[in-house]
Enzyme design. Structure first.
Site, PDB file in Angstrom:
ATOM      1  N   GLY A 208      25.048  -6.597  94.842  1.00 56.96           N
ATOM      2  CA  GLY A 208      26.062  -6.732  95.886  1.00 56.96           C
ATOM      3  C   GLY A 208      26.486  -8.173  96.053  1.00 56.96           C
ATOM      4  O   GLY A 208      25.803  -8.969  96.700  1.00 56.96           O
TER       5      GLY A 208
ATOM      6  N   GLU B  81      25.463 -13.541  82.161  1.00 56.25           N
ATOM      7  CA  GLU B  81      26.345 -12.453  82.515  1.00 56.25           C
ATOM      8  C   GLU B  81      27.643 -12.516  81.714  1.00 56.25           C
ATOM      9  O   GLU B  81      28.264 -11.503  81.446  1.00 56.25           O
ATOM     10  CB  GLU B  81      26.648 -12.543  84.018  1.00 56.25           C
ATOM     11  CG  GLU B  81      27.367 -11.325  84.547  1.00 56.25           C
ATOM     12  CD  GLU B  81      28.033 -11.596  85.885  1.00 56.25           C
ATOM     13  OE1 GLU B  81      27.539 -12.452  86.627  1.00 56.25           O
ATOM     14  OE2 GLU B  81      29.049 -10.951  86.147  1.00 56.25           O
TER      15      GLU B  81
END
Lengths: 364, 385, 385, 364
Positions: C132, C249
């Site tokens: 989140g 990432e």
């Protein structure tokens, strides 16, 4: 009718559609019946169909403006098919144009077979990806039989449909006729101005016009968003990168709008090779622009534009769909390329037939 | 309401005849070996003799009043002439800015005397102007002009230098943007003066471009006296004058046609080849021809707007931005498809045109407003600023 | 000195064997009809059962210590497994962020207890995390996070909401970036907490994407209690933790392979066709394959840098920027060359893959750092800021 | 040798060239003899040529680093041709490599005819656009004669040249041999590792490596400019649009650098189809990037970069020239495309021969 009057026409059609838009059924998943009825009542579904064929009359440029307006609002209904294709086919062949949504298609050679039988005609075959076939009261089909070109009217009960959708969820079904027998009066010889090429030209141009409206809508949504949203404490519109995206978006949008207008002018002047070239050039160029416009629009909107809740995708998904309908850019580039290489490309570009005019001796 | 104000148009029939005339002239010029088609010839093709012959035939000052040597033709007729000259790669650079900008500016802002003095000479191709706007260190920021005009009896004394002045080495006069009120706001203190290139204190230094050519110059002005009657319009009006001409300067067909001679030569080569046309070539030609058609329609729509008295500066900026990209696209698409290494010294026209086009290509997105400036104009006029 | 720190490398031989294993597994899965290849399946292909089978076969947590359920393989071996899963269009979305980010983050910043609690579950494909980060109105500006964690006895009480949380509807836990010190500087006040998705006050609302799919969610946190032992690392370290993982990432092969299943399907179609290969098709395939090869080499070079302990965040940002462009290029090149209208409901794999790819394409240049953010990072690290 | 040591090597070569650069003769219009001599004295003109053939030895990666460095400085001399082509051809065929600038070319089938005559060999034909032919002490030519591959050494007096230049002004002359008779010892059978394909692979890779250096130079010139110049009262580097250009420039540059390195690694491992693929992919990708890099570099520099006085064009004109040498992107795309469609494109990309390894049973 000048540019301002056409703009007014566009505004009226937009107004009608936004007032009557059936949100429940909209979004391309089903026909937007409320908008359709409102447009029909105001006489906008048959613009350019002559009065003696049941239409309100009007110029090609007016019809083009209506199609651009429908593209802006993303009207979920076969307006181009009714007004610009089926309406034109019927009216040009001396058949009165009925009310209600229509669609039309040209059967490629070999796709559909038509023969005379005792009771009238028997038709057999499949036409692929007919726009809004499932929403049309009549499917008008242009079929070649030996040296004749026939206009065939089919009703929903006589055909079966194989499902299909474009990326905007608009119906693109295959129309299947299995040895359907039709009364004599359902088949008419096509009028002298009708040809398969002419039909495809109009169909192709209809997608350019629709794309020009959708592109304008993307631009306007993107501008509103850039104006309203902040990032890193500043309105998006203040970022030079966003300004560049907006400027590029505007430039490509203008190119689609002008291409659509210019191709309409060309078709208005003649329906021969010059119009075919202009329409192919407009579609090749607009289909190329469409991808950029959709991509830049989404880039400006960010993640928000990626949801079904936001309006943006109604325009971008139509751009993605329409750019491939009736020939993507490569399809039209190939035909333009062969045409350009068999004659003078510069004359094609300037719309000059070879030797069209004598030299003007009056200069100086 | 539409965000963009452009309506496609078609050229009047009268343009066809004019087009045929200019084609005839060009064919004759080529037959007589008077020029070889080149890319970007409206910058690189400086040939005062060619300009003179063009003027003699009445192809310059086309839209101007007859009393100033013009032809009183419509701007759309001029459009046809212009695009034919560009497509043919004709050496039009010597008179280009005189005919495109200086003449119209004189008509709008000049005194009756100035009009009578300069316009007929421009229209017959004998008087060549250059335009002095950019300065060292000014980049895209025209308002930062520092060339100083100081009041003197009966006129102004100018000091400073201009760069990227194309054609200054052949021009007889220059319209120079100078600062006439040092203390004023950046914009209000600017004026345009007509400088006699033969005047004392004017020095022209060549700037050699990467194609080896001499198109640009540095013009150094040292105590150059400019009489009052050579002020264009009013003192302090320079900024307004300069910006008002931008729609004219930016939307013309030259903004998308600099590499068209390359495209036409490639098509000719393919047409003359005995091999069947490969789909890849048809695809490539179709891509370029389709885009050219569209951008020409845009340019034409802006020209029509200007002819109707509108000032579509935003739309002109878009045409120039897209046009410059197209000029590069022509190069990139063609070079991928031909198995030729570009060589500016080659006897083969295609090989040479490709080399010229590549070496000129950096300028396409810089001159007449960089990409960055144009996009700022467009975004800003749409409300993003 | 070189401005860019990247050195090409090759995968170790040991990766070949692992590659063969995963190919065998995938072939078996397809034979058994357990999945159909799709584009962008690392976002859209949520299939917890597939993730579990992958975990059972030891393809998850590949580089982690054995004591936490890992395989102690090298990052370059993991690279081979990852790219095979992506090329095959396998439904890897359910475990994607757990395996790529959450696990490595727990290893670096987590307590021994947290490692023992979570890592084995992730590695066997049974425990699915979501992450989140973004919030409504935060856009690309992560530091503007407003979800508030307030001190409470033995832990924190969290209020706020997260958006674009992929897989939240199937995850058992979420790593949430929250503000733990409201008065602190924008960066220092942030921490990461592990939120139990079954906890009271956690509500997951679907966000439907324009492809009609449910990949993203809004996660509303209302008075959600998070015990102290679920703080990841130290309070106030959230920003550092989040930014330190960006090179991981951003540089992975998923950043350039989202549309590769479309390319491979098209090649298969062309290969199976009896017609001779048109040069236009060979050209298009060659263009995409060549670019894919190059970008994969870049991604691999970044992976090797990371494996060597470097932190090539700039280079990772470049790979992602170029990779996202490539993912779009695949679509644009292929759609031009095939005479098919994309249709998500079609039985024809190519028609369907094309539709999926187009409808997912807007996300390519937004997720994991927008184009604008990535270019800012690159320019800034080179000194332009 | 790891990345840092290669970087050191690059720095040394750059240093030598910038110290000795002959500004009068540089800029590609003539051979930069001072740099050449300095490089030769330091042993950098034959890196990777084994000691027994007269070179200093060294790995392919070291040679590649030297070629990249030469690309950075825009060295006006046939370094790749000497070290990487002629040097390799001679050394691989057992012929000692002479000092001085060399060049090499492969004669396409039918271009050059070679026959045995009494005195030795007679050679006849034309090879097009041989790099630096006019600057080389020896032109080494690879010529097929029936099933033999021959390495022919030609001296300046034996050939005539038809002029030619690339866009950077580097010599690209046609080498014309008109029934030249050569002594027996001037023709050698090519070594077993030599093939025309292998030669072209090396030549192609040399241009990728040179482009990687030129691209780095464009990036560094553009960054310096953006840092130093102001516009509208701010340094250029503060403008988001300029930052974007720099970031894109850096990304494309990195892609060319990595492509060159990766293709070198592939060639180091084997000289078969995998290397051919890797080199073609690297060239296709780098040639595509080169145009963008040149365009963006000039865009950042503005009008200034458009003059011969500014250094930028030395790098950009080389990018424009080299991207087309030994095959532009389309040339290599076509070969890759055909290769990819006759096998598995994914295996090509990952450098996997089909079924290269058994499944690893050790997992889990």
């Amino acid at each position: 009718m000048n540019g301002n009057e056409l703009d007014d026409l566009i505004a009226i059609v937009e107004k009608i559609c936004s007032t009557h838009h059936d949100r429940r059924h909209g979004d391309g998943h089903l026909l937007d019946r409320s908008s359709w009825q409102a447009l029909e009542e105001s006489g906008f579904t048959l613009v350019s169909v002559p009065e003696d064929a049941g239409g309100p009359g009007g110029t090609m440029q007016q019809a083009a403006a209506v199609l651009r307006a429908a593209g802006r609002v993303g009207l979920a209904a076969p307006l181009a098919e009714t007004m610009w294709l089926a309406g034109w086919l019927l009216a040009s062949s001396g058949v009165p144009v009925p009310r209600g949504p229509l669609t039309a298609a040209v059967a490629e050679p070999g796709e559909v077979n038509i023969v005379e039988v005792n009771e009238g005609w028997q038709i057999d075959g499949v036409v692929r990806r007919v726009p809004w076939a499932g929403a049309a009261d009549t499917v008008v089909m242009l079929v070649r039989r030996r040296s004749d070109l026939l206009v065939v009217r089919l009703h929903p009960s006589e055909i079966s449909l194989r499902p299909g959708r474009n990326l905007a969820g608009e119906w693109r079904e295959d129309v299947v006729c299995r040895k359907v027998v039709l009364d004599r009066d359902r088949v008419t010889t096509a009028g002298p101005d009708v040809s398969a090429r002419g039909f495809l030209n109009r169909a192709t141009l209809s997608r350019v016009l629709a794309m020009s409206g959708a592109a304008e809508e993307v631009l306007s949504v993107a501008m509103r968003h850039a104006d309203e949203r902040e990032q890193f404490g500043r309105p998006l519109a203040k970022f030079q990168a966003v300004q560049h995206l907006i400027a590029q978006l505007a430039g490509e949008t203008a190119s689609v709008v002008v291409a659509g207008q210019a191709a309409t002018l060309a078709l208005e002047q003649e329906s021969g090779p010059q119009a075919t070239f202009a329409i192919a050039a407009a579609k090749a160029s607009a289909s190329e622009s469409a991808g950029r416009i959709a991509a830049w629009g989404h880039q400006i909107l960010g993640a928000m534009g990626f949801t079904t809740e936001h309006a943006l995708h109604r325009s971008t998904s139509r751009l993605w769909a329409w750019r491939d309908e009736f020939g993507n850019e490569r399809h039209h580039r190939l035909s333009i390329g062969h045409q350009a290489l068999s004659t003078d490309p510069w004359n094609l570009i300037v719309g000059q037939e070879n030797g069209r005019a004598e030299a003007d001796q009056g200069v100086s | 309401m539409s965000l963009l104000q452009l309506s496609a148009t078609t050229l009047p029939r009268s343009a066809d005849a004019l087009r045929s005339s200019v084609r005839g002239f060009l064919a004759e010029e080529r037959e007589q070996g008077r020029y070889v088609p080149r890319c970007d010839n409206w910058l690189g093709g400086i040939d005062p003799e060619f300009s003179r012959r063009l003027g003699e035939r009445g192809f310059l000052g086309l839209t101007w009043p007859r009393r100033y040597g013009g032809q009183e033709r419509s701007p759309l007729e001029r459009f046809a002439v212009t695009e034919e000259l560009l497509a043919a790669g004709a050496p039009v650079a010597a008179h280009w800015v005189s005919d495109r900008q200086v003449g119209p500016n004189l008509l709008r802002f000049g005194s009756e005397d100035q009009k009578r003095t300069y316009l007929p000479g421009i229209a017959c191709g004998q008087l060549l102007f250059c335009i002095g706007m950019s300065e060292p260190d000014s980049g895209s920021d025209l308002a930062s002009v520092r060339t100083q005009a100081t009041r003197a009896p009966g006129g102004w004394v100018v000091n400073g230098s201009k760069v990227w002045t194309s054609g200054a080495h052949v021009a007889q006069a220059m319209v120079a943007l100078v600062r006439t009120t040092p203390e004023a706001d950046r914009h209000d203190g600017l004026s345009q003066l007509i400088v006699d290139m033969a005047a004392a204190g004017v020095q022209v230094n060549p700037i050699r471009s990467i194609d080896g050519g001499h198109h640009f110059n540095e013009v150094v002005l040292q105590d150059v006296f400019v009489p009052d009657e050579h002020v264009l319009g009013r003192i302090g009006d320079g900024w307004r004058q300069v910006t008002s001409e931008l729609a004219y300067e930016r939307s013309g067909p030259e903004r998308l046609m600099s590499t068209l001679p390359l495209l036409l030569e490639w098509c000719k080569r393919l047409r003359e080849s005995s091999a069947p046309i490969d789909t890849a070539y048809a695809d490539a030609v179709g891509q370029l021809v389709a885009r050219c058609w569209t951008l020409r329609q845009m340019s034409l729509a802006v020209a029509a707007g200007l002819a109707d008295g509108a000032m579509p500066a935003t739309e002109a900026a878009m045409v120039k931005d897209l046009g410059a990209q197209f000029e590069r696209e022509v190069i990139e698409v063609i070079r991928r498809h031909i198995d030729l290494e570009p060589d500016a010294g080659s006897d083969d026209p295609l090989t040479r045109l490709l080399a010229e086009a590549i070496l000129h290509s950096p300028a396409f997105t810089l001159r007449g407003g960089t990409t960055e400036i144009l996009r700022k104009i467009v975004a800003s006029s749409l409300g993003a600023r």
